[in-house]
Design a protein around this motif. Structure first.
Motif, mmCIF file in Angstrom:
data_model
loop_
_atom_site.group_PDB
_atom_site.id
_atom_site.type_symbol
_atom_site.label_atom_id
_atom_site.label_comp_id
_atom_site.label_asym_id
_atom_site.label_seq_id
_atom_site.Cartn_x
_atom_site.Cartn_y
_atom_site.Cartn_z
ATOM 1 N N LEU A 93 6.317 37.398 6.394
ATOM 2 C CA LEU A 93 7.029 36.120 6.463
ATOM 3 C C LEU A 93 6.290 35.123 7.349
ATOM 4 O O LEU A 93 6.229 33.924 7.048
ATOM 5 C CB LEU A 93 8.446 36.341 6.998
ATOM 6 C CG LEU A 93 9.587 36.449 5.984
ATOM 7 C CD1 LEU A 93 10.912 36.651 6.704
ATOM 8 C CD2 LEU A 93 9.659 35.216 5.097
ATOM 9 N N GLU A 94 5.729 35.624 8.449
ATOM 10 C CA GLU A 94 5.004 34.742 9.362
ATOM 11 C C GLU A 94 3.741 34.173 8.713
ATOM 12 O O GLU A 94 3.299 33.079 9.056
ATOM 13 C CB GLU A 94 4.644 35.501 10.637
ATOM 14 C CG GLU A 94 5.858 35.863 11.494
ATOM 15 C CD GLU A 94 5.485 36.677 12.718
ATOM 16 O OE1 GLU A 94 4.270 36.943 12.897
ATOM 17 O OE2 GLU A 94 6.389 37.045 13.493
ATOM 18 N N ARG A 95 3.165 34.901 7.768
ATOM 19 C CA ARG A 95 1.971 34.400 7.073
ATOM 20 C C ARG A 95 2.315 33.296 6.073
ATOM 21 O O ARG A 95 1.429 32.568 5.629
ATOM 22 C CB ARG A 95 1.273 35.551 6.344
ATOM 23 C CG ARG A 95 0.729 36.621 7.282
ATOM 24 C CD ARG A 95 -0.002 37.699 6.493
ATOM 25 N NE ARG A 95 -0.443 38.790 7.351
ATOM 26 C CZ ARG A 95 -1.122 39.853 6.924
ATOM 27 N NH1 ARG A 95 -1.442 39.956 5.633
ATOM 28 N NH2 ARG A 95 -1.482 40.798 7.762
ATOM 29 N N GLN A 96 3.575 33.218 5.676
ATOM 30 C CA GLN A 96 4.090 32.163 4.803
ATOM 31 C C GLN A 96 3.335 32.030 3.475
ATOM 32 O O GLN A 96 2.887 30.933 3.112
ATOM 33 C CB GLN A 96 4.072 30.819 5.541
ATOM 34 C CG GLN A 96 4.938 30.796 6.779
ATOM 35 C CD GLN A 96 4.928 29.446 7.477
ATOM 36 O OE1 GLN A 96 3.993 28.665 7.333
ATOM 37 N NE2 GLN A 96 5.970 29.163 8.233
ATOM 38 N N ARG A 121 8.481 31.453 -0.270
ATOM 39 C CA ARG A 121 9.168 30.243 0.185
ATOM 40 C C ARG A 121 10.658 30.330 -0.154
ATOM 41 O O ARG A 121 11.044 30.576 -1.297
ATOM 42 C CB ARG A 121 8.547 29.007 -0.463
ATOM 43 C CG ARG A 121 9.068 27.693 0.103
ATOM 44 C CD ARG A 121 8.315 26.511 -0.463
ATOM 45 N NE ARG A 121 6.912 26.517 -0.043
ATOM 46 C CZ ARG A 121 5.887 26.650 -0.873
ATOM 47 N NH1 ARG A 121 6.107 26.811 -2.174
ATOM 48 N NH2 ARG A 121 4.647 26.634 -0.428
ATOM 49 N N PRO A 123 3.032 31.376 -0.427
ATOM 50 C CA PRO A 123 3.876 30.482 -1.242
ATOM 51 C C PRO A 123 4.993 31.202 -1.990
ATOM 52 O O PRO A 123 6.088 30.653 -2.145
ATOM 53 C CB PRO A 123 2.873 29.851 -2.220
ATOM 54 C CG PRO A 123 1.556 29.951 -1.525
ATOM 55 C CD PRO A 123 1.597 31.212 -0.730
#
Length: 303
Positions: free
Chosen positions: A136-139, A144, A141
Motif C-alpha cells: 500500500l505504501e508503494r501506491q 488506488r 495504480p
C-alpha cells in the motif's frame, strides 16, 4: 483521534462507576451476598482482565458484543456497518484486467531484480499483513482506492490462486523468482532441487528413484506403526535410511503431490487430522483390484 479519546474516557468512567458500586457492596454491614458474577462464573475479585474488558464493552451503549467460536467475542461499533473484508475467502471478485495489471507490475519488479542480480530487490516482507502494508505504501495504480483489508485478500489470492506472488527465503516475491517456480521447473526436468530452489541436491546422499522411494516409505511406515507428520517424511528418509527423497526428481513440485501419486496408493495415504497432515500406512485393501472386478476378469479368461 477525538472520537477515540471520547470512547476511552467513556469506558474509563464506566469502569470507575463499576468499581465504586463494587466497593459499596463490599462495605455494607450484614450484606451476605456474593460478589457480582462475571461472565464465565468467576467472581468480580478474581475475574481476568479479559473478562473485565468484555463486561465494559457490554456496558457501553456504543458497542455491540457478539459471541464467536471457541468462547471468543467481538465488539462492534453500533453506529458503523460491519462491512469487513473476508481475507480468507477464495471468492475472486476482481476483473481479468485488474489481475493483468497486478501481474505486469510484479513482473516488472522481477525484471528489475534480475538486472540488479539480486532476487531480494523489491521483495515484500513475509506475512500477508506486513506485505500488504508495504505494498500500500508503494501506491501501485491498481490499488488506488483499496483499503488494507482488500489488499490483504489480493495478496492472498495472488499467492494461492493466481501464481503472481510466491515465497523466497521467507519473503514475498514475484512468482517467477519464487522457490515454487524453481521447484516446478526442476520437476519438469526431473531434477533435484536444493536450497532456495536451486537445481542440484543439497546433500551428498543417494537420491531415491521410484523403486527406492516406494521401498523406503513402506519400511518407514511399517517400523513406525503410527502416522508420520508429512513435514517429517524427508527428514526421516535422510536420518534413518541415508536417502534423499526429492519430489522434483520424481516429477512433482510438492511432497504432498508426490505422495498422492498413484504409485504410492498401495503404500500410504495422506490425511488431515487435528495434528495437521499425517502420512498413514495404506489399508490392506488399498491399491488392490476390486474383488468383483477380479472375479469378472477371471470369468472372461475362463471363457
Amino acid at each position: 483521534g477525538g472520537w477515540q479519546q471520547q470512547q476511552q474516557q467513556q469506558l474509563q468512567q464506566q469502569q470507575e462507576e463499576m468499581n465504586r458500586k463494587r466497593m459499596a457492596e463490599q462495605q455494607q454491614p450484614g450484606d451476605r451476598r456474593s460478589p457480582p458474577e462475571h461472565p464465565g462464573g468467576l467472581s468480580g475479585r478474581g475475574a481476568s482482565a479479559g473478562q473485565h474488558l468484555r463486561q465494559l464493552c457490554e456496558a457501553s451503549a456504543s458497542l455491540r458484543v457478539e459471541s464467536e467460536e471457541g468462547g471468543e467475542y467481538s465488539a462492534l461499533l453500533t453506529d458503523r456497518i460491519p462491512d469487513f473484508v473476508d481475507i480468507y475467502s477464495d471468492d475472486d471478485d476482481y476483473s481479468e484486467e485488474f489481475w493483468r495489471a497486478v501481474a505486469v507490475y510484479f513482473e516488472e519488479q522481477a525484471d528489475e531484480a534480475r538486472r540488479a542480480n539480486d532476487t531480494s530487490a523489491g521483495a515484500l516482507p513475509g506475512g500477508r499483513y506486513a506485505s500488504s502494508r508495504e505494498l500500500l505504501e508503494r501506491q501501485p495504480p491498481f490499488l488506488r482506492g483499496k483499503c488494507l483489508g482488500e489488499v490483504c485478500k489480493i495478496v492472498q489470492l495472488a499467492i494461492s490462486q493466481k501464481q503472481i506472488l510466491g515465497y523466497l527465503d521467507g519473503a514475498v516475491v514475484p512468482y517467477s523468482l519464487s522457490t515454487s517456480m524453481a521447484k516446478r521447473e526442476c520437476a519438469q526436468r526431473m531434477q533435484t532441487c536444493g536450497e532456495a530452489g536451486k537445481s542440484g541436491s543439497a546433500s551428498d546422499m543417494t537420491v531415491a528413484d521410484w523403486d527406492t522411494a516406494l521401498e523406503v516409505m513402506q519400511r518407514l511406515l511399517a517400523e513406525k506403526r503410527a502416522p508420520v507428520p508429512l513435514s517429517n517424511i524427508k527428514r526421516l528418509f535422510r536420518s534413518k535410511f541415508n536417502t534423499e527423497l526429492s519430489e522434483t526428481a520424481l516429477g512433482h513440485s510438492k511432497i504432498s503431490g508426490l505422495l498422492a501419486d498413484s504409485r504410492f496408493g498401495s503404500i500410504c495415504e495422506v490425511r488431515l487430522d487435528t495434528n495437521g497432515y499425517q502420512v498413514h500406512l495404506a489399508s490392506q485393501d488399498a491399491g488392490r483390484p476390486d474383488s468383483r472386478t477380479t472375479a469378472a476378469g477371471d470369468r472372461r479368461q475362463a471363457q
